[in-house]
Design a protein around this motif. Structure first.
Motif, short mmCIF file in Angstrom:
data_model
loop_
_atom_site.label_atom_id
_atom_site.label_comp_id
_atom_site.label_asym_id
_atom_site.label_seq_id
_atom_site.Cartn_x
_atom_site.Cartn_y
_atom_site.Cartn_z
N ASN A 269 0.81 -1.29 0.02
CA ASN A 269 -0.11 0.18 -0.04
C ASN A 269 0.91 1.11 -0.05
O ASN A 269 0.54 2.32 -0.74
N VAL A 270 2.07 1.11 0.89
CA VAL A 270 3.01 2.31 0.72
C VAL A 270 3.17 2.62 -0.73
O VAL A 270 3.43 3.56 -1.29
N ALA A 271 4.00 1.32 -1.31
CA ALA A 271 4.21 1.61 -2.58
C ALA A 271 3.42 2.09 -3.62
O ALA A 271 3.81 2.94 -4.38
N MET A 272 2.09 1.85 -3.66
CA MET A 272 1.25 2.02 -4.40
C MET A 272 0.84 3.74 -4.24
O MET A 272 0.57 4.11 -5.18
N THR A 273 0.64 4.01 -3.02
CA THR A 273 0.32 5.27 -2.52
C THR A 273 1.34 6.17 -2.99
O THR A 273 1.14 7.38 -3.67
N ASP A 274 2.44 6.01 -2.65
CA ASP A 274 3.58 6.85 -2.98
C ASP A 274 3.54 7.10 -4.44
O ASP A 274 4.03 8.29 -5.02
N ALA A 275 3.47 6.13 -5.46
CA ALA A 275 3.52 6.27 -6.59
C ALA A 275 2.35 6.86 -7.24
O ALA A 275 2.65 7.88 -8.17
N VAL A 276 1.13 6.82 -6.64
CA VAL A 276 0.00 7.72 -7.28
C VAL A 276 0.17 9.26 -6.66
O VAL A 276 0.17 10.06 -7.73
N ARG A 277 0.86 9.35 -5.64
CA ARG A 277 1.24 10.88 -5.23
C ARG A 277 1.99 11.48 -6.17
O ARG A 277 2.20 12.58 -6.57
N SER A 278 3.16 10.59 -6.44
CA SER A 278 4.18 11.10 -7.51
C SER A 278 3.75 11.57 -8.74
O SER A 278 3.93 12.73 -9.12
N THR A 279 2.82 10.70 -9.26
CA THR A 279 2.28 10.77 -10.47
C THR A 279 1.57 12.19 -10.79
O THR A 279 1.53 12.72 -11.54
N LEU A 280 0.65 12.27 -9.69
CA LEU A 280 -0.46 13.35 -9.68
C LEU A 280 0.30 14.47 -9.29
O LEU A 280 -0.37 15.62 -9.76
N ALA A 281 1.44 14.57 -8.45
CA ALA A 281 2.13 15.92 -8.26
C ALA A 281 3.02 16.37 -9.71
O ALA A 281 2.78 17.45 -9.74
N THR A 282 3.17 15.23 -10.42
CA THR A 282 3.76 15.67 -11.62
C THR A 282 2.88 16.04 -12.73
O THR A 282 3.21 17.14 -13.30
N GLU A 283 1.91 15.45 -12.77
CA GLU A 283 0.60 15.70 -13.64
C GLU A 283 -0.58 15.92 -12.98
O GLU A 283 -1.52 15.23 -13.02
N PRO A 284 -0.98 17.26 -12.47
CA PRO A 284 -2.04 17.41 -11.47
C PRO A 284 -3.27 17.08 -12.42
O PRO A 284 -4.39 17.04 -11.67
N THR B 130 3.15 -1.23 -11.00
CA THR B 130 4.55 -1.27 -11.26
C THR B 130 5.53 -1.14 -9.83
O THR B 130 6.16 -2.05 -9.56
N ALA B 131 5.06 -0.08 -9.19
CA ALA B 131 5.85 0.08 -7.86
C ALA B 131 5.44 -1.04 -6.75
O ALA B 131 6.22 -1.55 -6.03
N MET B 132 4.23 -1.47 -6.65
CA MET B 132 4.03 -2.57 -5.93
C MET B 132 4.79 -3.79 -6.47
O MET B 132 4.98 -4.68 -5.44
N SER B 133 4.88 -4.19 -7.65
CA SER B 133 5.16 -5.37 -7.95
C SER B 133 6.94 -5.24 -7.68
O SER B 133 7.32 -6.32 -7.39
N GLU B 134 7.54 -4.37 -7.76
CA GLU B 134 8.97 -3.85 -7.52
C GLU B 134 9.05 -4.34 -6.17
O GLU B 134 10.08 -4.94 -5.57
#
Length: 284
Positions: free
Chosen positions: A238-253, A267-271
């Protein structure tokens, strides 16, 4: 790859002195991430759905269970399906003839005698249906229904009590309280390694570590060497998933298409799962 049983994966891991990872699934992306990591690593895993995840899906077991089964069935690694932390009889009864090969019946919040009585009944029903039954003795911290610390006196699993519990209930797996805590987002938990070793020496069943997301790699490796056979992981995904979502939306709001932020989250969760599988494989 044909879906396999929890009994097979856990028995093989215990015999080899290693552990099998059990990953919590909440969404389809979770399941796809776990299957992708297991297939890439060539390592068996257990996919597990918790009672809380079922509650999130409006109490509907069958849709998520069917989706997880379909994803696992198409993976190239052996995957078992497990239902985790069931506390009520209604969900338990529904799961007996679903896609799962094992169920965790969680009566750990009850008094010892009640835990024994309820768990023994669950074991009989599970075995009649051809399933393994996991239970918990002691208290693994972080549960919302009883937020006690994992480090208070009387919380950790007592070896004498555990011997009697396993004998009286006939459980196939035992989740033990040894210092871990559910829902930790930092890996700072310190485990009672001596207690794990004593429990593993004295009990005839495999041991399960809940709350493993908060355990540092060296601590986790040591716990497996001491006798942990099933390692439950949920929050780390969940941490990997949420961090990735936050990062993507921060870059492309301006994004509104969920595929654009859920794909990198998957992908982040899989890693994250791949890293865990590598850690456990190297431990073995």
């Amino acid at each position: 790859m044909t879906i396999v049983s929890t009994a097979r994966l856990v028995t093989e891991a215990k015999r080899a002195g290693r552990a099998v990872a059990a990953l919590n699934v909440i969404t389809l992306e979770h399941a796809e991430a776990v299957a992708r990591a297991a297939s890439t690593a060539g390592t068996e895993v257990i996919m597990q759905i918790s009672e809380n995840a079922i509650r999130y899906h409006d109490g509907e077991l069958e849709p998520l269970a069917a989706a997880v089964h379909a994803v696992a069935d198409r993976a190239t690694a052996p995957i078992a399906l497990h239902l985790d932390h069931v506390t009520g009889p209604e969900l338990f009864d529904r799961a007996l003839h679903s896609v799962f090969s094992s169920i965790m019946f969680d009566a750990a919040a009850l008094a010892y005698a009640d835990n024994v009585a309820h768990t023994a009944r669950a074991v009989r029903a599970a075995h009649d249906a051809g399933l393994w039954l996991e239970a918990e003795l002691g208290y693994v911290g972080g549960k919302p229904d009883a937020p006690r610390s994992a480090h208070l006196p009387g919380v950790r699993t007592d070896p004498d009590e555990a011997e009697e519990f396993v004998r009286a209930t006939g459980v196939d797996l035992l989740a033990v309280a040894v210092g871990s805590t559910h829902a930790m987002t930092e890996r700072t938990a310190r485990l009672d390694q001596a207690r794990i070793a004593e429990l593993a020496h004295r009990l005839p069943v495999p041991l399960v570590l809940h709350g493993s997301s908060g355990v540092a790699p060296d601590e986790l490796r040591q716990a497996v060497r001491a006798g942990i056979t099933k390692v439950n992981i949920g929050t780390a995904l969940n941490v990997a998933m949420t961090d990735a979502v936050r990062s993507t939306l921060a870059t492309e709001p301006e994004l509104v298409d969920p595929r654009r932020y859920l794909a990198p989250a998957r992908t982040a969760m899989s890693e994250a799962v791949h890293g865990l599988l590598t850690l456990l494989t190297r431990n073995g």
